[in-house]
Scaffold this motif. Structure first.
Motif, PDB file in Angstrom:
ATOM      1  N   CYS A 197      -6.655  27.649 -12.163  1.00 49.47           N
ATOM      2  CA  CYS A 197      -7.386  27.649 -13.448  1.00 49.47           C
ATOM      3  C   CYS A 197      -8.886  27.390 -13.285  1.00 49.47           C
ATOM      4  N   TYR A 198      -9.696  28.246 -13.917  1.00 49.81           N
ATOM      5  CA  TYR A 198     -11.154  28.086 -13.871  1.00 49.81           C
ATOM      6  C   TYR A 198     -11.615  26.789 -14.532  1.00 49.81           C
ATOM      7  N   GLY A 211      -2.370  24.878 -15.723  1.00 48.27           N
ATOM      8  CA  GLY A 211      -3.588  25.578 -16.110  1.00 48.27           C
ATOM      9  C   GLY A 211      -3.740  25.645 -17.607  1.00 48.27           C
ATOM     10  N   CYS A 212      -4.952  26.043 -18.054  1.00 46.92           N
ATOM     11  CA  CYS A 212      -5.231  26.139 -19.490  1.00 46.92           C
ATOM     12  C   CYS A 212      -4.389  27.234 -20.129  1.00 46.92           C
ATOM     13  N   GLY A 213      -4.032  28.263 -19.329  1.00 51.96           N
ATOM     14  CA  GLY A 213      -3.222  29.359 -19.844  1.00 51.96           C
ATOM     15  C   GLY A 213      -4.031  30.478 -20.464  1.00 51.96           C
ATOM     16  N   HIS A 214      -5.351  30.281 -20.611  1.00 50.91           N
ATOM     17  CA  HIS A 214      -6.167  31.270 -21.321  1.00 50.91           C
ATOM     18  C   HIS A 214      -7.264  31.915 -20.480  1.00 50.91           C
ATOM     19  N   CYS A 215      -7.780  31.207 -19.518  1.00 50.29           N
ATOM     20  CA  CYS A 215      -8.892  31.754 -18.732  1.00 50.29           C
ATOM     21  C   CYS A 215      -8.370  32.947 -17.903  1.00 50.29           C
ATOM     22  N   CYS A 218      -5.901  32.047 -15.116  1.00 56.88           N
ATOM     23  CA  CYS A 218      -4.568  31.677 -15.618  1.00 56.88           C
ATOM     24  C   CYS A 218      -3.821  32.911 -16.103  1.00 56.88           C
TER      25      CYS A 218
END
Ligand code: ZN
Length: 236
Positions: A197-198, A211-215, A218
């Motif tokens: 994840c970034y 991870g955030c799941g959105h970047c 991810c």
């Protein structure tokens, strides 16, 4: 043939798969990472944990796994967009790259890796660069890698092989490669301990890991894992 390798090892899914491949292919393997301060420290912590887990869970690989090196590259922070433009916060560009992206960064990584490989008498430089899923980084493309292999070999008068095992496979195939190399134990290790994840998110746990799941990182990892899982199910 080649017996020793240096793996550019960030602690992410791709470089962990590359490390597993190197450990299955070469007799002596060392690892290197670059600390350029913009990288979330969770990533540097993740790589230490991944190395420890590999030593613990894969006794056939453990004796081959040698020194780990972390090189200070704080200077990279001085040429990123965030430091060149006042009041610019971390964000994603329309190109899909974070604005912390540094042009040519991977060329620097390879040059330093080759200098280290020269000192450590390692023959192969293994890197998880890939054109298939994410060709946004021109310094990760196959032509760039071949040009670097030639430049480094000529410039250091030592024949390096730049090995890019993930160059032409997608993220689902990268999961599958990990399964072939280390079975479900390696898949579980990658899910639990690698970091992609970034945004440095280690709070949210998904089927594919934290991870955030959105970047974009991810999203890529999640989509690849979903296709990999679907492939496993349909092959049963
Ligand atoms: Zn993320």
């Amino acid at each position: 043939m080649h017996k020793s390798a240096l793996v550019l090892f960030s602690g992410g899914q791709d470089s962990t798969t590359c490390l597993a491949l190197a450990l299955s292919r070469y007799e002596r393997v060392e690892t290197v990472a670059f600390d350029y301060r913009q990288r979330h420290s969770v990533e540097l912590q993740a790589r230490v944990e991944v190395l420890a887990q590999i030593r613990r869970q894969f006794p056939a690989w453990a004796p081959k796994l040698g020194q780990d090196h972390v090189l200070d590259l704080a200077v990279l922070g001085q040429v990123s967009e965030t430091s060149l433009t006042r009041d610019t916060a971390f964000k994603m560009e329309s190109s899909g790259l974070p604005n912390t992206f540094v042009p040519g960064r991977n060329l620097l990584f390879l040059t330093l890796a080759a200098a280290l490989a020269y000192r450590r008498d390692l023959e192969v430089i293994v890197t998880g660069v890939c054109e298939t899923d994410f060709s946004g980084y021109p310094d990760c493309r196959d032509d760039s890698m071949k040009a670097m292999q030639l430049a480094l070999s000529l410039g250091m008068d030592k024949r390096f092989l730049v090995d890019t095992p993930l160059m032409w496979i997608d993220k689902a195939q990268t999961w599958e490669l990990a399964r072939q190399l280390g079975g479900q134990a390696l898949i579980d290790l990658i899910v639990e301990h690698t970091h992609t994840c970034y945004l440095g998110d280690r709070e949210h746990r998904h089927a594919w890991g934290y991870g955030c799941g959105h970047c974009p990182a991810c999203a890529l990892r999640a989509a690849g894992h979903a296709r990999y899982t679907a492939g496993l199910l349909s092959s049963r």
